[in-house]
Design a protein around this motif. Structure first.
Motif, PDB file in Angstrom:
ATOM      1  N   ASP A   1      12.101  71.148 -61.380  1.00 42.90           N
ATOM      2  CA  ASP A   1      13.428  71.766 -61.252  1.00 42.90           C
ATOM      3  C   ASP A   1      13.963  72.014 -62.672  1.00 42.90           C
ATOM      4  OD1 ASP A   1      16.061  72.447 -60.889  1.00 42.90           O
ATOM      5  OD2 ASP A   1      16.457  70.902 -59.374  1.00 42.90           O
ATOM      6  N   PRO A   2      13.668  73.182 -63.256  1.00 44.99           N
ATOM      7  CA  PRO A   2      14.068  73.447 -64.642  1.00 44.99           C
ATOM      8  C   PRO A   2      15.584  73.356 -64.871  1.00 44.99           C
ATOM      9  CG  PRO A   2      12.495  75.099 -63.892  1.00 44.99           C
ATOM     10  CD  PRO A   2      12.876  74.295 -62.684  1.00 44.99           C
ATOM     11  N   VAL A   3      16.367  73.766 -63.883  1.00 46.80           N
ATOM     12  CA  VAL A   3      17.829  73.733 -64.064  1.00 46.80           C
ATOM     13  C   VAL A   3      18.298  72.282 -64.172  1.00 46.80           C
ATOM     14  CG1 VAL A   3      20.057  74.388 -63.073  1.00 46.80           C
ATOM     15  CG2 VAL A   3      18.092  75.914 -62.825  1.00 46.80           C
ATOM     16  N   ALA A   4      17.778  71.426 -63.291  1.00 47.74           N
ATOM     17  CA  ALA A   4      18.146  70.005 -63.338  1.00 47.74           C
ATOM     18  C   ALA A   4      17.663  69.372 -64.638  1.00 47.74           C
ATOM     19  CB  ALA A   4      17.542  69.276 -62.136  1.00 47.74           C
ATOM     20  N   ALA A   5      16.464  69.767 -65.109  1.00 45.40           N
ATOM     21  CA  ALA A   5      15.933  69.204 -66.355  1.00 45.40           C
ATOM     22  C   ALA A   5      16.813  69.591 -67.535  1.00 45.40           C
ATOM     23  CB  ALA A   5      14.500  69.684 -66.580  1.00 45.40           C
ATOM     24  N   ALA A   6      17.250  70.856 -67.567  1.00 42.53           N
ATOM     25  CA  ALA A   6      18.112  71.312 -68.676  1.00 42.53           C
ATOM     26  C   ALA A   6      19.462  70.593 -68.615  1.00 42.53           C
ATOM     27  CB  ALA A   6      18.310  72.829 -68.601  1.00 42.53           C
ATOM     28  N   ALA A   7      20.004  70.450 -67.411  1.00 43.38           N
ATOM     29  CA  ALA A   7      21.301  69.777 -67.257  1.00 43.38           C
ATOM     30  C   ALA A   7      21.200  68.322 -67.691  1.00 43.38           C
ATOM     31  CB  ALA A   7      21.763  69.877 -65.804  1.00 43.38           C
ATOM     32  N   ALA A   8      20.106  67.648 -67.302  1.00 46.09           N
ATOM     33  CA  ALA A   8      19.937  66.236 -67.645  1.00 46.09           C
ATOM     34  C   ALA A   8      19.784  66.067 -69.155  1.00 46.09           C
ATOM     35  CB  ALA A   8      18.713  65.674 -66.925  1.00 46.09           C
ATOM     36  N   LEU A   9      19.096  67.003 -69.765  1.00 42.94           N
ATOM     37  CA  LEU A   9      18.888  66.929 -71.218  1.00 42.94           C
ATOM     38  C   LEU A   9      20.230  67.015 -71.950  1.00 42.94           C
ATOM     39  CD1 LEU A   9      15.877  68.795 -72.637  1.00 42.94           C
ATOM     40  CD2 LEU A   9      17.764  68.119 -74.068  1.00 42.94           C
ATOM     41  N   VAL A  10      21.055  67.957 -71.548  1.00 43.73           N
ATOM     42  CA  VAL A  10      22.361  68.118 -72.203  1.00 43.73           C
ATOM     43  C   VAL A  10      23.241  66.900 -71.926  1.00 43.73           C
ATOM     44  CG1 VAL A  10      24.450  69.530 -72.332  1.00 43.73           C
ATOM     45  CG2 VAL A  10      22.230  70.632 -72.132  1.00 43.73           C
ATOM     46  N   ALA A  11      23.181  66.400 -70.679  1.00 44.33           N
ATOM     47  CA  ALA A  11      24.009  65.238 -70.318  1.00 44.33           C
ATOM     48  C   ALA A  11      23.611  64.003 -71.115  1.00 44.33           C
ATOM     49  CB  ALA A  11      23.883  64.972 -68.821  1.00 44.33           C
ATOM     50  N   SER A  12      22.359  63.962 -71.561  1.00 46.66           N
ATOM     51  CA  SER A  12      21.884  62.778 -72.291  1.00 46.66           C
ATOM     52  C   SER A  12      22.330  62.772 -73.751  1.00 46.66           C
ATOM     53  CB  SER A  12      20.348  62.727 -72.253  1.00 46.66           C
ATOM     54  OG  SER A  12      19.803  63.678 -73.159  1.00 46.66           O
ATOM     55  N   LEU A  13      22.913  63.888 -74.198  1.00 46.92           N
ATOM     56  CA  LEU A  13      23.246  63.995 -75.623  1.00 46.92           C
ATOM     57  C   LEU A  13      24.650  63.510 -75.946  1.00 46.92           C
ATOM     58  CD1 LEU A  13      21.911  67.559 -76.495  1.00 46.92           C
ATOM     59  CD2 LEU A  13      20.895  65.372 -77.123  1.00 46.92           C
ATOM     60  N   GLU A  14      24.741  62.795 -77.037  1.00 43.55           N
ATOM     61  CA  GLU A  14      26.064  62.490 -77.597  1.00 43.55           C
ATOM     62  C   GLU A  14      26.088  63.218 -78.918  1.00 43.55           C
ATOM     63  OE1 GLU A  14      26.909  58.295 -77.901  1.00 43.55           O
ATOM     64  OE2 GLU A  14      25.816  58.054 -76.013  1.00 43.55           O
ATOM     65  N   ILE A  15      26.915  64.269 -79.003  1.00 43.81           N
ATOM     66  CA  ILE A  15      26.928  65.089 -80.214  1.00 43.81           C
ATOM     67  C   ILE A  15      27.897  64.482 -81.223  1.00 43.81           C
ATOM     68  CG2 ILE A  15      27.328  67.426 -81.105  1.00 43.81           C
ATOM     69  CD1 ILE A  15      25.187  67.566 -79.057  1.00 43.81           C
ATOM     70  N   PRO A  16      27.430  64.221 -82.474  1.00 41.36           N
ATOM     71  CA  PRO A  16      28.349  63.706 -83.480  1.00 41.36           C
ATOM     72  C   PRO A  16      29.488  64.693 -83.729  1.00 41.36           C
ATOM     73  CG  PRO A  16      26.084  63.741 -84.309  1.00 41.36           C
ATOM     74  CD  PRO A  16      26.093  64.446 -83.005  1.00 41.36           C
ATOM     75  N   GLN A  17      30.651  64.170 -84.116  1.00 44.10           N
ATOM     76  CA  GLN A  17      31.833  65.004 -84.361  1.00 44.10           C
ATOM     77  C   GLN A  17      31.503  66.151 -85.323  1.00 44.10           C
ATOM     78  OE1 GLN A  17      35.281  62.650 -84.441  1.00 44.10           O
ATOM     79  NE2 GLN A  17      35.729  64.190 -82.906  1.00 44.10           N
ATOM     80  N   GLY A  18      31.974  67.347 -84.984  1.00 41.89           N
ATOM     81  CA  GLY A  18      31.764  68.478 -85.891  1.00 41.89           C
ATOM     82  C   GLY A  18      30.669  69.402 -85.409  1.00 41.89           C
ATOM     83  N   VAL A  19      29.638  68.834 -84.776  1.00 45.73           N
ATOM     84  CA  VAL A  19      28.498  69.658 -84.347  1.00 45.73           C
ATOM     85  C   VAL A  19      28.927  70.650 -83.266  1.00 45.73           C
ATOM     86  CG1 VAL A  19      26.238  69.616 -83.234  1.00 45.73           C
ATOM     87  CG2 VAL A  19      26.765  67.995 -85.013  1.00 45.73           C
ATOM     88  N   GLU A  20      29.875  70.209 -82.405  1.00 47.74           N
ATOM     89  CA  GLU A  20      30.270  71.100 -81.308  1.00 47.74           C
ATOM     90  C   GLU A  20      31.079  72.296 -81.780  1.00 47.74           C
ATOM     91  OE1 GLU A  20      33.047  67.486 -80.761  1.00 47.74           O
ATOM     92  OE2 GLU A  20      31.157  67.990 -81.693  1.00 47.74           O
ATOM     93  N   ASP A  21      31.488  72.297 -83.077  1.00 49.21           N
ATOM     94  CA  ASP A  21      32.254  73.435 -83.587  1.00 49.21           C
ATOM     95  C   ASP A  21      31.369  74.580 -84.029  1.00 49.21           C
ATOM     96  OD1 ASP A  21      34.413  71.811 -83.273  1.00 49.21           O
ATOM     97  OD2 ASP A  21      34.364  71.071 -85.324  1.00 49.21           O
ATOM     98  N   ARG A  22      30.079  74.534 -83.652  1.00 50.73           N
ATOM     99  CA  ARG A  22      29.146  75.547 -84.077  1.00 50.73           C
ATOM    100  C   ARG A  22      29.621  76.948 -83.797  1.00 50.73           C
ATOM    101  NH1 ARG A  22      25.722  74.757 -80.653  1.00 50.73           N
ATOM    102  NH2 ARG A  22      25.047  72.803 -81.449  1.00 50.73           N
TER     103      ARG A  22
END
Ligand code: C5P
Length: 239
Positions: free
Chosen positions: A218-239
């Motif tokens: 299930d590629p959609v579930a795999a992509a969603a799980a991958l993103v959910a597993s990430l904790e992005i350090p402050q600043g990175v989300e301002d890309r």
């Protein structure tokens, strides 16, 4: 919380139709689409245009490596497709990279940037030794990062293990990292791998992920799980 996905999905599939179908399905969980050699040479460059039409940045991983005139001409044509990034091997030398960057700027009207490919993530020390290269991947990537920056590359492609050294010698370069494997996933033909979270913590701006998503039941579930597993350090989300 991740507000902007740092995942570039590598759409290494056997047809343009499959690539576009998968891109549409995973689009809520990824930040960009990558099209590589298999599709560029099989389906042809039109696949990149079809992906551009989906509205996310497209990375044409053409891995150019030839004399500057040829690479400049290929880059100009790729730039016209509307892609955001194109790759060329840093081992082609500074003048080749400059020709690539100039061709790309011309073809894209300044929109597209060049990413320098350093040492492939599938290559280990014994592969380097076999072709007469005594340096470690880390030392080579450090030298290559300086060349890429001097040639005007926007960024660099390196394994997660060399992210720190790139940050030290050429902090202005965007860091794009393949060889990313969620805990427990198969390495395939990759050698120098880390988990997505480790790569982010070491300073990756973008993570290139192919088979852990495209090969999942299930590629959609795999992509969603991958993103959910990430904790992005402050600043990175301002890309
Ligand atoms: O399936 P997997 O996650 O291993 O795919 C990694 C992608 O990143 C492939 O499309 C490959 O071409 C690309 N890549 C790489 N190593 C590099 C540069 C690009 O694996 N140094």
């Amino acid at each position: 919380m991740v507000t902007s996905s740092p995942i570039i999905v590598a759409l290494d599939l056997s047809s343009a139709e499959e690539a576009v179908r998968l891109a549409k399905a995973v689009t809520p969980h990824v930040g960009a689409f990558k099209v590589g050699l298999g599709l560029l040479h099989g389906a042809g460059p039109g696949v990149a245009t079809a992906l551009v039409d989906l509205g996310k940045p497209v990375f044409a991983d053409a891995k150019l490596h030839d004399i500057p005139t040829q690479v400049g001409a290929a880059s100009r044509r790729l730039g016209r497709l509307g892609v955001r990034w194109v790759t060329a091997h840093v081992s082609g030398g500074e003048s080749m990279l400059r020709a690539a960057q100039e061709g790309l700027s011309e073809g894209s009207g300044g929109y597209a940037g060049l990413l320098g490919v350093t040492v492939l993530t599938s290559i280990g020390q014994s592969d380097l030794t076999a072709v007469g290269i005594a340096n470690t991947p880390g030392k080579l990537v450090s030298k290559m990062a300086k060349v890429a920056a001097a040639a005007g590359c926007e960024g660099i492609v390196c394994s997660p293990q060399e992210l720190a050294v790139v940050g030290t010698v050429a902090p202005e370069l965007l860091r794009v990292t393949p060889g990313v494997r969620p805990q427990g996933a198969g390495k395939g033909d990759q050698t120098r791998v880390m988990t997505p979270q480790q790569a982010i913590e070491r300073g990756a701006d973008w993570l290139v992920v192919g088979r852990p998503i495209t090969g999942a039941s299930d590629p959609v579930a795999a992509a969603a799980a991958l993103v959910a597993s990430l904790e992005i350090p402050q600043g990175v989300e301002d890309r």
